[in-house]
Enzyme design. Structure first.
Site, PDB file in Angstrom:
ATOM      1  N   GLU A   1       8.197  -2.139   0.047  1.00  0.00           N
ATOM      2  CA  GLU A   1       9.519  -1.665   0.492  1.00  0.00           C
ATOM      3  C   GLU A   1       9.398  -0.377   1.311  1.00  0.00           C
ATOM      4  O   GLU A   1      10.146   0.580   1.126  1.00  0.00           O
ATOM      5  CB  GLU A   1      10.442  -1.472  -0.705  1.00  0.00           C
TER       6      GLU A   1
ATOM      7  N   GLU B   1       8.855 -10.113  -4.619  1.00  0.00           N
ATOM      8  CA  GLU B   1       9.555  -9.486  -5.743  1.00  0.00           C
ATOM      9  C   GLU B   1      10.867 -10.242  -5.900  1.00  0.00           C
ATOM     10  O   GLU B   1      11.667 -10.292  -4.962  1.00  0.00           O
ATOM     11  CB  GLU B   1       9.799  -8.005  -5.455  1.00  0.00           C
TER      12      GLU B   1
END
Length: 878
Positions: A476, A551
């Site tokens: 991220e 994820e």
């Protein structure tokens, strides 16, 4: 981009070093010089810097002296030590003659943060534990005079963080990244035949982590003794460019260092053996290089890489179902004398990520049934323990997990050893942050200085594990949305390909635009975090690039907690500071598990998923990670006012949660309901059924109490007190069976599951009586008496008929007799601030955990008692 295929022979572990006497009989040579010595015992520990220290020991001040430690892992010009004294060298704690007898004595690995105490004024996102600050570790040790001409190296597998090392008062070096494994040459600073003192300073800045990082030297430490001519750190690399049923071709590259002042002539040879189920070398070599290798001259102060090729007939392929391992014994000779030798476990397999097929292992499609795991071990904190880690992986495998993403950092070396042995695929991740900071003092401070060294070190350490199938360079990261910074990703990918051309590079990506703005082309395989709705669009835009869910889900729940009425809003489910376990709730950016299941089924070319997370972990108690969330957590003004008053009494509005709610398994290792939802999907061959909620609801008689069933069957019939409530069949993209109109009455719920029309599995929930007795059950009947092995003992509060009481909250007292120690206790309650080291622990919804260590030979008796119920005991045999 064409599919990337891996054909590689992979090592297990950190390239296992031989101790004295362990050389194979086949060599018929004297013991080589190399020894790997356990250096974890008898350290001294002290929090804080010495009084009177006026020097600035921040990273910026120490950076010029730290950078040379990374020289082996950078492609540019080597850094040189500045002239003058390093800051801190005048500190009393660095001196060999400093009296540390008043310091605390302990063994490593050690995490000072987990010792607490919990502090409500600390942020919940880092577990309300005091992991930050400065601390020193010192150790005095002797080296024999016979080691005078040897090379002595310190290896630290993990120290959190900004480690600085002095030996006998002299600066040695250090490494800032707390998750890295690193080595320093102690040789120039040592005294032989006399005592030596090592001093290590750790500096854990506040605001440096988004979760609980731990504090201290929390992984293993080693002394490595070699001859001046020796195999380099992580200097053996094995690959297999060709594998078929008849044979595997093994290419071996061995880097040898010459740390003498003259040219040396050396030869290398490697033999390969099978590695058996008892973790030992078995039989005769299956392939051997012998002494056919020509002699190589290595100039003084340089290194050279020697290549060889071997062929293994009829190779046993490594896979999750059959994790077959081998061991390569690499020997270095100078003339007829053996001067170095390493044993290296490995496995043979092919791995391929394909845009249209997903992930293929040994030529067969394997769906990645993965979870993300943080590095902490619950009540043990960040201090690494092999058995605790093994237990986590055993629980995951029983659920059907075949893959782990190490989120968001390199794991302990022993973790990958376990994955190799147990048959678990791994995505090995470097870091959570690049140049865009997520915390003011996080990795962004180090990225430009250390990311190359950290990535090269991680890959050289781990590149030969059969379990590792891809390198993740980040999670991220903000650079996904900034084309001006795409070059960072390109550079990291190039480094990874340079170090290991056999595996692809990936990142975990939370921004949809990262799949279309060109960023996706900087990596080999693309991972989306929480974006099942983007899969179809991504595959159409990038038809040649493999895709997976890096994820997924982030469903949140508390074991055994249920909220009524059952709210269908995924942002609901809050019960004070607990989360309902109907498994329908997730943060605004995430989804219930069923949503990801549907997307994986709709788009089978997606390689699989890594659920956030397998276990609860310390810190990040979403959705309660903000002080202000208390204003919306309660369903009545009366409840809210009471909670506000309680929090204001301690001086602030804060949240009590110490740990996450994301786990499929709670912090103590007890499965939540969601465990069985995943088990039903990931182990379709296992006959199983699971009912939720529990059936102890005296206050709900006559009220609607929905019942959900998770099963690997395709239909089921539910019975309440032997009355059928109907038979239901799973529809397309339906992963649970629901009876939403059940009216509660005490008694028995029973479900009979069917598969292909035939009875498949049964499950029962019964209304229990009150707490009457306690039961203890250990995960193993015996453990090693080595001061490290652990027994995990589950306490269950039972009624008179031996049924777990699912609402029991008895205060339990644990006591121990014999050569053992109660290391920690827990119950999986994210709001429990009882010290993990306490021998008293409240049961949470009927369960508690006691972790016991055997410190010597002889039986250990663990007892548990609570007021008003029958006590119990269990014997553990070291």
């Amino acid at each position: 981009m064409t599919p990337l295929q891996t054909h590689n022979l992979c090592l297990a572990g950190t390239m296992m070093f031989l101790c004295a006497g362990c050389i194979s009989a086949e060599s018929r040579q004297p013991r080589p010089e190399r020894q790997k010595i356990d250096f974890t015992t008898d350290w001294r520990f002290q929090k804080g810097d010495p009084e009177g220290l006026s020097e600035d020991l921040s990273y910026e001040q120490l950076k010029p002296w730290l950078m040379p430690s990374a020289n082996r892992f950078i492609s540019g010009d080597p850094a040189r030590l500045p002239e003058g004294s390093v800051p801190g060298s005048g500190a009393a704690y660095t001196k060999a003659d400093f009296d540390d007898s008043g310091w605390r004595r302990l063994n490593l690995p050690h995490d000072w943060g987990i010792e607490g105490p919990f502090d409500q004024n600390l942020p919940g996102e880092t577990a309300k534990l005091p992991w930050f600050g400065v601390a020193w570790y010192r150790k005095t040790f002797d080296l024999p005079a016979s080691d005078q001409k040897k090379i002595i190296t310190l290896q630290v597998d993990g120290a959190m963080s900004y480690a600085s090392v002095w030996c006998n008062g002299e600066w040695v070096g250090g490494w800032p990244y707390g998750y890295a494994t690193w080595q320093l040459d102690l040789t120039p600073h040592l005294k032989f035949g006399a005592p030596n003192t090592l001093a290590i300073r750790i500096d854990n800045p506040e605001e440096s982590s988004r979760w609980y990082p731990g504090g201290g030297i929390y992984r293993n430490v080693w002394l490595i003794r070699t001859a001046p001519v020796h195999i380099a750190q992580w200097g053996v690399q094995l690959t297999t460019p060709q594998i078929d049923a008849a044979q595997a071709t093994v290419q071996i590259e061995t880097t040898v260092q010459n740390e003498t002042e003259q040219v040396v002539n050396i030869t290398t040879a490697t033999s390969i053996f099978e590695w058996d189920a008892q973790n030992r070398k078995a039989g005769k070599p299956v392939a051997s290089q012998g002494l056919k290798q020509s002699t190589t001259a290595i100039p003084a102060g340089t290194e050279d890489m020697l290549q060889a090729t071997l062929h293994i007939p009829q190779p046993r392929l490594w896979s999750p179902d059959h994790p077959a391992l081998y061991v390569a014994v690499t020997t270095v000779r100078q003339g007829a004398r053996v001067i170095d030798q390493k044993e290296t476990r490995f496995g043979i397999r092919t791995a391929e990520f394909s845009a249209d097929k997903g992930f293929l292992l040994n030529g067969k499609v394997v769906k990645l049934q993965g979870v993300c795991l943080h590095h902490d071990l619950g009540a043990l904190g960040a201090a690494y323990n092999v058995r605790a880690s093994e237990r986590q992986l055993e629980i995951m495998k029983a659920m059907g997990v075949n893959a782990i993403r190490t989120s968001h950092n390199p794991p302990a070396p022993e973790f990958l050893d376990l994955c190799d042995r147990m048959g678990l695929l791994v995505i090995d991740e470097l870091t959570d942050t690049w140049t865009y900071p997520k915390k003011p003092k996080g990795y962004a401070i180090l990225f430009k200085d250390w990311s190359e060294a950290d990535l090269r070190a991680m890959i050289r350490r781990d590149r030969n594990h059969p379990s590792v199938i891809a390198w993740s360079t980040g999670n991220e990261i903000g650079e996904q949305g900034d084309p001006k910074r795409f070059h960072y990703s390109e550079e990291l990918t190039a480094i990874a390909h340079n170090e290991d051309p056999t595996r692809p590079v990936t990142t975990g990506n939370d921004r949809p635009q990262g799949g279309y703005n060109g960023y996706q082309k900087t990596i080999d395989i693309f991972g989306y975090n929480y974006k099942p709705h983007e899969y179809e669009k991504f595959m159409k835009a990038n038809p040649d690039q493999p895709l997976y869910g890096s994820e997924t889900a982030s469903t949140i729940s508390s074991r055994g907690e249920y909220l009524f009425p059952v709210d269908e809003d995924k942002d609901g489910g809050k019960i004070g500071f607990q989360m309902s376990s109907y498994d329908l709730y997730a943060p605004r950016w995430a989804q219930p598990a069923d949503w990801e299941f549907k997307a994986q089924d709709q788009y089978p070319a997606v390689a699989g998923e890594f659920v956030w997370t397998g276990f609860d972990y310390l810190g990040e108690p979403t959705p309660f990670n903000s002080d202000l969330t208390i204003l919306s957590n309660y369903h009545s003004e009366e409840e809210k006012a009471k909670a506000l008053a309680e929090l204001e009494a301690i001086g602030k509005i804060a949240v009590p949660s110490r740990s996450s709610y994301f786990g499929i398994v709670d912090l103590a290792g007890f499965p939540k309901d969601r465990y069985y939802l995943y088990q039903a999907r990931w182990r379709p061959e296992l006959p199983m059924a699971h009912i939720l909620p529990h059936w102890n609801w005296p206050e709900r008689i006559g009220e609607v109490t929905p019942v959900h069933v998770y099963t690997s069957g395709d239909e089921a019939e539910l019975f309440l007190n032997k009355r059928s409530l109907g038979r239901k069949k799973k529809g397309e993209y339906e992963y649970r069976l629901r009876w939403d109109d059940v009216v509660y009455e005490p008694g028995e719920l029973k479900v009979i599951a069917y598969k292909n029309g035939q009875p498949w599995a049964e499950a029962v929930r019964q209304t229990t009586g009150p707490a009457h007795q306690l039961q203890l059950a250990a995960d193993r009947e015996s453990i090693a008496a080595d001061g490290r092995d652990l027994a995990f003992v589950t306490l269950t509060v039972q009624d008179a008929d031996g049924r777990m009481v699912p609402v029991a909250a008895n205060e339990i007292t644990f006591t121990i007799e014999g050569p053992g120690t109660i290391v920690a206790t827990d119950n999986g309650d994210a709001t429990d601030h009882t010290s993990f080291q306490s021998t008293e622990r409240k049961a949470f919804n009927g369960l508690a955990l006691c972790i016991v260590r055997a410190d010597g030979a002889g039986p250990i008796t663990l007892r548990a008692s609570a007021e008003g119920v029958a006590p119990t005991e269990i014997r553990i045999n070291p």
